[in-house]
Scaffold this motif. Sequence first.
Motif, PDB file in Angstrom:
ATOM      1  N   ASP A 182       0.759  -1.057   0.127  1.00 40.55           N
ATOM      2  CA  ASP A 182       0.087  -0.233  -0.099  1.00 40.55           C
ATOM      3  C   ASP A 182       0.923   1.158  -0.059  1.00 40.55           C
ATOM      4  OD1 ASP A 182      -3.275  -0.860   0.394  1.00 40.55           O
ATOM      5  OD2 ASP A 182      -1.973  -2.237   1.741  1.00 40.55           O
ATOM      6  N   ILE A 183       2.012   1.253   0.476  1.00 36.79           N
ATOM      7  CA  ILE A 183       2.823   2.322   0.100  1.00 36.79           C
ATOM      8  C   ILE A 183       3.977   2.198  -0.661  1.00 36.79           C
ATOM      9  CG2 ILE A 183       4.472   3.683   1.786  1.00 36.79           C
ATOM     10  CD1 ILE A 183       2.847   3.387   3.970  1.00 36.79           C
ATOM     11  N   ILE A 184       4.941   0.815  -0.685  1.00 37.57           N
ATOM     12  CA  ILE A 184       6.341   1.184  -1.443  1.00 37.57           C
ATOM     13  C   ILE A 184       5.821   0.919  -2.951  1.00 37.57           C
ATOM     14  CG2 ILE A 184       8.212  -0.387  -1.910  1.00 37.57           C
ATOM     15  CD1 ILE A 184       8.518   1.707   0.122  1.00 37.57           C
ATOM     16  N   THR A 185       4.824  -0.020  -3.209  1.00 37.94           N
ATOM     17  CA  THR A 185       4.508  -0.318  -4.511  1.00 37.94           C
ATOM     18  C   THR A 185       3.175   0.276  -5.178  1.00 37.94           C
ATOM     19  OG1 THR A 185       3.530  -2.538  -3.749  1.00 37.94           O
ATOM     20  CG2 THR A 185       5.784  -2.527  -4.380  1.00 37.94           C
ATOM     21  N   ASN A 186       2.639   1.240  -4.450  1.00 34.80           N
ATOM     22  CA  ASN A 186       1.592   2.140  -4.395  1.00 34.80           C
ATOM     23  C   ASN A 186       1.818   3.495  -5.316  1.00 34.80           C
ATOM     24  OD1 ASN A 186      -0.927   3.514  -4.603  1.00 34.80           O
ATOM     25  ND2 ASN A 186      -1.377   3.197  -2.429  1.00 34.80           N
ATOM     26  N   ARG A 187       1.637   3.324  -6.665  1.00 35.63           N
ATOM     27  CA  ARG A 187       2.139   4.626  -7.253  1.00 35.63           C
ATOM     28  C   ARG A 187       1.473   5.960  -6.902  1.00 35.63           C
ATOM     29  NH1 ARG A 187       4.340   3.501 -13.283  1.00 35.63           N
ATOM     30  NH2 ARG A 187       5.742   1.842 -12.893  1.00 35.63           N
ATOM     31  N   GLU A 202      11.323  -7.145 -10.699  1.00 38.57           N
ATOM     32  CA  GLU A 202       9.866  -7.331 -10.559  1.00 38.57           C
ATOM     33  C   GLU A 202       9.656  -7.051  -8.846  1.00 38.57           C
ATOM     34  OE1 GLU A 202       7.593  -7.883 -12.589  1.00 38.57           O
ATOM     35  OE2 GLU A 202       8.932  -8.144 -14.199  1.00 38.57           O
ATOM     36  N   PRO A 203       8.695  -6.576  -8.546  1.00 36.41           N
ATOM     37  CA  PRO A 203       7.927  -6.427  -6.865  1.00 36.41           C
ATOM     38  C   PRO A 203       7.751  -7.758  -6.413  1.00 36.41           C
ATOM     39  CG  PRO A 203       6.016  -6.124  -8.670  1.00 36.41           C
ATOM     40  CD  PRO A 203       7.217  -6.094  -9.399  1.00 36.41           C
ATOM     41  N   ALA A 204       7.994  -8.146  -5.203  1.00 36.05           N
ATOM     42  CA  ALA A 204       7.740  -9.156  -4.688  1.00 36.05           C
ATOM     43  C   ALA A 204       6.310  -9.300  -4.307  1.00 36.05           C
ATOM     44  CB  ALA A 204       8.494  -9.363  -3.419  1.00 36.05           C
ATOM     45  N   THR A 205       5.940 -10.374  -3.817  1.00 34.15           N
ATOM     46  CA  THR A 205       4.578 -10.670  -3.388  1.00 34.15           C
ATOM     47  C   THR A 205       4.566 -10.722  -2.020  1.00 34.15           C
ATOM     48  OG1 THR A 205       3.822 -11.941  -5.543  1.00 34.15           O
ATOM     49  CG2 THR A 205       2.468 -12.406  -3.380  1.00 34.15           C
ATOM     50  N   VAL A 206       3.746  -9.981  -1.261  1.00 35.53           N
ATOM     51  CA  VAL A 206       4.056  -9.940   0.212  1.00 35.53           C
ATOM     52  C   VAL A 206       2.627 -10.237   0.794  1.00 35.53           C
ATOM     53  CG1 VAL A 206       4.683  -8.409   2.160  1.00 35.53           C
ATOM     54  CG2 VAL A 206       6.111  -8.262  -0.025  1.00 35.53           C
ATOM     55  N   ALA A 220      13.222 -14.220  -8.487  1.00 36.61           N
ATOM     56  CA  ALA A 220      14.287 -14.797  -8.485  1.00 36.61           C
ATOM     57  C   ALA A 220      15.092 -15.168  -7.201  1.00 36.61           C
ATOM     58  CB  ALA A 220      15.407 -13.913  -9.340  1.00 36.61           C
ATOM     59  N   PRO A 221      15.701 -16.090  -7.049  1.00 35.10           N
ATOM     60  CA  PRO A 221      16.424 -16.353  -5.772  1.00 35.10           C
ATOM     61  C   PRO A 221      16.939 -14.853  -5.288  1.00 35.10           C
ATOM     62  CG  PRO A 221      16.949 -17.906  -7.263  1.00 35.10           C
ATOM     63  CD  PRO A 221      16.195 -16.853  -8.174  1.00 35.10           C
ATOM     64  N   GLN A 222      16.986 -15.060  -3.735  1.00 39.74           N
ATOM     65  CA  GLN A 222      17.319 -13.869  -3.137  1.00 39.74           C
ATOM     66  C   GLN A 222      17.884 -14.455  -1.694  1.00 39.74           C
ATOM     67  OE1 GLN A 222      17.293 -10.706  -4.273  1.00 39.74           O
ATOM     68  NE2 GLN A 222      16.327 -11.594  -5.945  1.00 39.74           N
ATOM     69  N   PRO A 223      18.991 -15.305  -2.097  1.00 40.33           N
ATOM     70  CA  PRO A 223      19.708 -16.058  -0.874  1.00 40.33           C
ATOM     71  C   PRO A 223      20.255 -15.171   0.270  1.00 40.33           C
ATOM     72  CG  PRO A 223      21.017 -16.237  -2.449  1.00 40.33           C
ATOM     73  CD  PRO A 223      19.880 -15.652  -3.057  1.00 40.33           C
ATOM     74  N   ASN A 224      20.411 -13.770  -0.100  1.00 40.83           N
ATOM     75  CA  ASN A 224      21.288 -12.987   0.760  1.00 40.83           C
ATOM     76  C   ASN A 224      20.509 -11.917   1.394  1.00 40.83           C
ATOM     77  OD1 ASN A 224      23.839 -14.221   0.038  1.00 40.83           O
ATOM     78  ND2 ASN A 224      23.542 -13.498  -2.005  1.00 40.83           N
ATOM     79  N   LEU A 225      19.186 -11.933   1.113  1.00 41.05           N
ATOM     80  CA  LEU A 225      18.354 -10.859   1.574  1.00 41.05           C
ATOM     81  C   LEU A 225      18.094 -10.358   2.933  1.00 41.05           C
ATOM     82  CD1 LEU A 225      16.386  -8.571   0.196  1.00 41.05           C
ATOM     83  CD2 LEU A 225      14.614 -10.318   0.301  1.00 41.05           C
ATOM     84  N   LEU A 226      18.347 -11.679   3.737  1.00 40.75           N
ATOM     85  CA  LEU A 226      18.194 -11.240   5.021  1.00 40.75           C
ATOM     86  C   LEU A 226      19.455 -10.175   5.758  1.00 40.75           C
ATOM     87  CD1 LEU A 226      17.549 -14.901   6.797  1.00 40.75           C
ATOM     88  CD2 LEU A 226      16.209 -12.638   6.970  1.00 40.75           C
ATOM     89  N   ASN A 227      20.486 -10.262   4.939  1.00 47.68           N
ATOM     90  CA  ASN A 227      21.188  -9.175   5.424  1.00 47.68           C
ATOM     91  C   ASN A 227      20.957  -8.035   5.284  1.00 47.68           C
ATOM     92  OD1 ASN A 227      23.491 -11.152   5.573  1.00 47.68           O
ATOM     93  ND2 ASN A 227      23.984 -11.165   3.357  1.00 47.68           N
ATOM     94  N   ARG A 228      19.766  -7.534   4.433  1.00 48.53           N
ATOM     95  CA  ARG A 228      19.479  -6.277   4.356  1.00 48.53           C
ATOM     96  C   ARG A 228      18.859  -5.701   5.701  1.00 48.53           C
ATOM     97  NH1 ARG A 228      16.202  -4.909  -0.758  1.00 48.53           N
ATOM     98  NH2 ARG A 228      17.985  -5.532  -1.578  1.00 48.53           N
ATOM     99  N   LEU A 609      25.661  -8.708 -14.308  1.00 50.09           N
ATOM    100  CA  LEU A 609      26.274  -9.535 -13.465  1.00 50.09           C
ATOM    101  C   LEU A 609      25.955  -9.275 -11.950  1.00 50.09           C
ATOM    102  CD1 LEU A 609      29.990  -8.551 -14.938  1.00 50.09           C
ATOM    103  CD2 LEU A 609      29.095 -10.851 -14.788  1.00 50.09           C
ATOM    104  N   ALA A 610      25.421  -8.155 -11.748  1.00 48.01           N
ATOM    105  CA  ALA A 610      25.206  -7.869 -10.378  1.00 48.01           C
ATOM    106  C   ALA A 610      23.652  -8.619 -10.068  1.00 48.01           C
ATOM    107  CB  ALA A 610      24.808  -6.189 -10.344  1.00 48.01           C
ATOM    108  N   GLU A 611      22.803  -8.572 -11.113  1.00 49.25           N
ATOM    109  CA  GLU A 611      21.405  -9.580 -10.810  1.00 49.25           C
ATOM    110  C   GLU A 611      21.866 -11.072 -10.651  1.00 49.25           C
ATOM    111  OE1 GLU A 611      17.844 -10.614 -13.483  1.00 49.25           O
ATOM    112  OE2 GLU A 611      18.360  -8.552 -13.415  1.00 49.25           O
ATOM    113  N   GLN A 612      22.867 -11.332 -11.355  1.00 49.37           N
ATOM    114  CA  GLN A 612      23.459 -12.799 -11.087  1.00 49.37           C
ATOM    115  C   GLN A 612      23.886 -13.007  -9.632  1.00 49.37           C
ATOM    116  OE1 GLN A 612      25.309 -14.994 -14.536  1.00 49.37           O
ATOM    117  NE2 GLN A 612      24.991 -12.923 -15.369  1.00 49.37           N
TER     118      GLN A 612
END
Length: 685
Positions: A182-187, A202-206, A220-228, A609-612
Motif C-alpha cells: 500500500d505504500i512502497i509499490t502503490n504509485r 519485479e516486485p515481490a509478493t508480500v 528470482a532467488p534472493q539468498p542474501n536478502l536477510l542481510n538487508r 552480473l550484479a543481478e546474478q
Amino acid sequence: MTLALRSLLLGGASALALGGAALAACPTATVADMKGLSPAFPQQFELAELQEAASCAMAFAENPEIAALNARILGNPELPPVAERLPAEPLVVAPYAAIGTYGGAIKGLSRATESGTSDVLSLRHVNLVRYSDDLKTLVPNVAKAWSWNDDYTQLTFTLRQGHKWSDGAPFTAEDIAFWYNDIITNRAITEKTPDRWTFAGEPATVEALDPVTLRFTFAAPQPNLLNRWAADYGQTFVPKHFLGRFMDKHNPDAAALRAQHGFATEADAVNFYYGNSDWKDVPSPLLKDPAKAQAIGVGVKPTLESHIVVEETSEGRRLVANPYFHMVDTAGNQLPYISEIREDFVPEREVVNLRILNGDVTWKQQAVELNDFPLLKENEAKGNYTAALAPTLGETVYYSFNRNHKDAALREVFSDVRFSQALSLGLDREEIVEIVYLGQGTPAQAIPAEAATVNFVTERHRTQFIEHDVARANALLDEMGLARGSDGVRRRPDGQPLAFRIQFASQGSPVQLHELARGYWADLGIRVDLREVTSDEYRAGANANDVDVFIWKNDGISGPFISQDATMLVPPFGDYFNPGGGFEWAEWKATGGASGTEPPADIKELWDLAEQFLSAPLGSPESDALGARIIDIHADNLLKIGIVSDIPSPYVYSNALGNLQPQTAKTYDFYWTYPYRPQQWFFAN
C-alpha cells in the motif's frame, strides 16, 4: 501452557507452585556470566527458551518514569501495566556486564536534521533481524524466526505474539504487507518503487498469512536478502492502523478525514508522517508543521524502536523511551534502561569537539576524524569520557571524476581511464597517511567490495596505480594530448585551461586530504578549486550531476551489504547519500535507452552480473566468480580513485555509560551501534 503459568509470565509473582514444584525467578544472566546457559542465538533468549532451560518463571518490571515519559508522547493514551504492554513473546537480552538501572539521557550530536544523523538514529534502531556483535551471526529482533524454501524464492517470517506499536496498537504481519503493498509499490503514494525493493526487476509478493506469519515471494532467488534487514537503516513495517485511516481502501471515511486535516491527497496525508522515505531523519511533523500534528493529535507515527521523537526543532530532537518496547533483560526489566535521547544539531566541527571536551556528549561516533584523536585523548579526564579507536570498514575516501559531465570537454577528459590513472599516480599516499591519518592506514584503491568480508578481491584490485609516480602520471596526460600552456597549466580538448572543482563535505572526507590533492595535481598542470559545503548541499549537487568529482567514504561495500543490494556495483555506483557517478548511464538503463547516455560495453555488463551476484549465496564459488568479474570491471576502469584503507577511527563515550564494550568495527555498513545493543546501555553513576 496453563492459564496459571500464562498469567505469571505476563507479570505475576516471581515464583509459582505448579504441579507441586516451585518455579524460581529466572537467573540474571549476562554476557560476562551466562549462569551456565547456552542460548540458541548469541547474547539473547526467547522467553520460553530461557524459562525452559532454567526452570524459571519471569516477572516483569518497568522504568519508574515511564508514565511521565509516556505523557510526553503526543496522542498516547494512559498506560496499562507493563505485562500488558510487552509481547507475550518478548525478546530477552543478556546485558554485557550487569543488570542496569533506569534513567538518564543520552546526549548525542548530529550536523542537521538530515545530516550526520545515522549515528544517533542507530541508538534506537530495530529491524526484523540484526547481526550479533561478531558481525557474522544473524539473530532475531522484531521477528522471532524465519525460514526459506529450497531455492530462496520464498522467505517466511514469524513475528512475536502480542507485539505492540508505541501507541499500544497491535503490531502484526499486516503492517509489513501494508508497507509493501500500500505504500512502497502503490504509485499513488510512492511514484517509483525503490530499486532495492524490486527483485530481478519485479516486485515481490508480500502476504500476511496470519497475524504473526508473513511471506515474501520473489521472482528470482534472493539468498542474501536477510542481510538487508540485519544491517540496513530501512524498516519494512509501518503502522497500518494509523496511516491506513487516511486511505480510501482501508477507511470509508478517509476522504473526510483528509479534508478535516487539510490533506489534498492520500499521498499528502501518508507522507506527512511517513516522509516518503524509510530514512528516519527526514523532518518529522513536529518540525514540518507542529500545529497540524497537534490538530491531528499525533506528533510522529508510532514506532517499534526503543525511543520515540517527542520534540523536534531546527536545533535538535528529543526522544523518550517507548513504553511498549519488545525487549526485557534477564531480570524481566523492560528495556531500554536509558529514559531519553537528546540529539542536538551542531554543524561546526570545532564546536562538536568543544562539546566533547566539556563532557557534554554521551556518545559520538560518526564524523569523528582521526586527526581529532590526539586532542580528544588528551582531554579525557577533563570531560570524563573515553576516546577509543575502532577498526573500520568502508572508510577509504575516493575521488570519482564525472564521466557523464554536462561539459562536453570535461566529459571527454574524465572518460579517458588514463586521466584517472594519472591523477591516482600523482597522489603521494604515504605523505597523506602521515599528515591526514596520523601514520595510520594502508594506501589502497577504492573498489566496491571490502576485502575483509569477501573472497574475490585481489592484490591488483587494491594496489594498482597507488605508487607516487609523477613522471608516469605526466606521461599519461601527455599521451592524452593534454599539453601544457605557457602558464604551465594543461589545456582541455577545446583549448581552455584544464581546471575542476573539488566540492566536498567534511562529514564525508577531511579537508586536509583535499588541500594536499590540490597541490599534487597542480604539480601535474591541473588547476583545482576547493569548496567546502554542507552534506545536504553536496548531495543535492552530486545527485543533480552538478559536480566535477564525486567524493565520499567508500561505505556500503561489505559482503553482507553488496550481496543483497547492488547499489555500489552499478551506475550511479551509490545511493542518494553517497552517489558515485554515472547518472546518464543509469538513466539510459532505466529508460531502456530512450534517454541518458549509452555506457561502454563493460559498464553495461555490470547490470547483468550484479543481478546474478544477488542470486548466488555469498561465499559460494558462483558468487566469488561473479564478484571477481564485477571488481575487474571497476578496477580496469578505475571508476573510483581510492586513498587509504584500514584506517582506525575514533569514537567517544561517557565514562558513566555501563554495558559498553569495545566495538568490533566502526562502520555504517553494519549500521553503527545496531550490533552492540544500545538498549542495554545504562548510566552506572
